[in-house]
Write an enzyme that holds these catalytic residues in place. Structure first.
Site, PDB file in Angstrom:
ATOM      1  N   PRO A 172      -0.655 -39.851 -58.818  1.00 11.77           N
ATOM      2  CG  PRO A 172      -1.212 -41.988 -59.528  1.00 11.77           C
ATOM      3  CD  PRO A 172      -1.745 -40.833 -58.750  1.00 11.77           C
ATOM      4  CD  GLU A 173       3.396 -35.082 -59.347  1.00 13.13           C
ATOM      5  OE1 GLU A 173       4.315 -34.500 -59.967  1.00 13.13           O
ATOM      6  OE2 GLU A 173       3.213 -34.910 -58.126  1.00 13.13           O
ATOM      7  CE  LYS A 187      -0.194 -34.147 -63.153  1.00 17.32           C
ATOM      8  NZ  LYS A 187      -0.729 -33.429 -61.970  1.00 17.32           N
ATOM      9  NE  ARG A 195      -2.056 -31.978 -53.720  1.00 16.74           N
ATOM     10  CZ  ARG A 195      -1.584 -32.888 -54.569  1.00 16.74           C
ATOM     11  NH1 ARG A 195      -1.776 -32.738 -55.871  1.00 16.74           N
ATOM     12  NH2 ARG A 195      -0.966 -33.950 -54.134  1.00 16.74           N
TER      13      ARG A 195
END
Length: 290
Positions: free
Chosen positions: A2-3, A69, A280
């Site tokens: 989640p960002e 975040k 990533r």
């Protein structure tokens, strides 16, 4: 993971459901207890499970807000202020329910790690499938120094100038621009999904060194990051994997993403490519992004 938009969605739903309520007791899962006994810091950080639960009992939730975040749950207890900081990690989720059976998806019921029983009889439940999230009880944010290193909120006055100064500094000049914009010390809340989208919108290759991106293009990139974050907030975030808001509802931003996870470029129709940056996977178009 989640960002910013996904965390914002959780906060907007959690705040009215939890603010003003008092915690009677906190139950922590056996999985977390065994982890702590083995010397690991699974979910409950910085305190023993018993001390964490003891300090939270009797706390009233004053207000809930987002910082980057992180979820900041401000608490009051006998005139003192406490701060419960929650990071959702990869798969963390909060639920405000009357009972566990009200959590509809089995995968979340199977991985409940903290149950906050409220004085009014309801529950606040934290579930985390992969256990990369965290719950950290502090006196204030300054008690945990990494929180003080976060960049300003991207929507705040001065955030643009801060970003340009940081991203243009010698410390970041040789790093890939994708890595730079995912660094929370440069801009808050921008992770892999929205960094991928913003770079595609500005036609910048994710591996281009930050020092080889002009100030004008950095400014354009910052503004595209802000735009895509705001668009995602309006869409309820991206439910690509396990993100849900506290009602178990999915967002719709995943249907609007133009580059993240795509096999073909929506601009030129060519096959997309991918590269590993800062651990990533970064999807990009070899023809459109330079």
């Amino acid at each position: 993971m989640p960002e910013l938009p996904e965390v914002e969605g959780v906060v907007r739903a959690l705040a009215p459901a939890a603010s003003g309520r008092t915690i009677r007791r906190v139950a922590i899962s056996d999985t977390v207890i065994r982890s702590k006994e083995a010397g690991k810091e699974a979910i409950v950080k910085g305190l023993s499970v018993d001390e964490f639960a003891r300090q939270l009992a009797g706390c009233t939730i004053d207000r809930i807000e987002r910082r980057s975040k992180y979820i900041y749950i401000h608490l009051l207890k006998e005139g003192d202020c406490l701060l419960l900081v929650s990071h959702l990690g990869m798969t963390g989720a909060w639920f405000a329910v009357s009972g566990i059976e009200d959590i509809h998806e089995q995968k979340f019921r199977n991985h409940i790690h903290a149950v906050f029983e409220m004085e009014d009889g309801g529950l606040l439940v934290y579930s985390d499938i992969r256990r990369f999230g965290e719950l950290r009880l502090l006196g204030c944010a300054e008690d945990y120094p990494p929180l003080g290193q976060m960049a300003p909120e991207p929507f705040d006055d001065g955030a643009e100038e801060y970003f340009l100064a940081k991203a243009g500094s010698a410390a970041y000049s040789k790093k890939p621009i994708k890595e730079v914009i995912m660094d929370g010390r440069v801009i808050s809340g921008c992770g892999n999904i929205y960094a991928t989208e913003a770079l595609f919108r500005t036609r910048i290759h994710p591996k281009r060194a930050a020092g080889r991106v002009s100030a004008a293009r950095k400014l354009q990139l910052f503004r595209e990051i802000v735009d895509v974050l705001q668009e995602s907030i309006r869409a309820g975030g991206s439910s690509i994997s396990d993100y849900r808001n506290i009602n178990g509802e999915a967002g719709t931003m995943q249907d609007r993403l133009r580059m993240y996870g795509r096999k073909t470029c929506p601009a030129c129709g060519s096959e997309t490519a991918s590269v590993q940056i800062a651990g990533r996977t970064s999807t990009y178009c070899k023809k459109c992004q330079h």
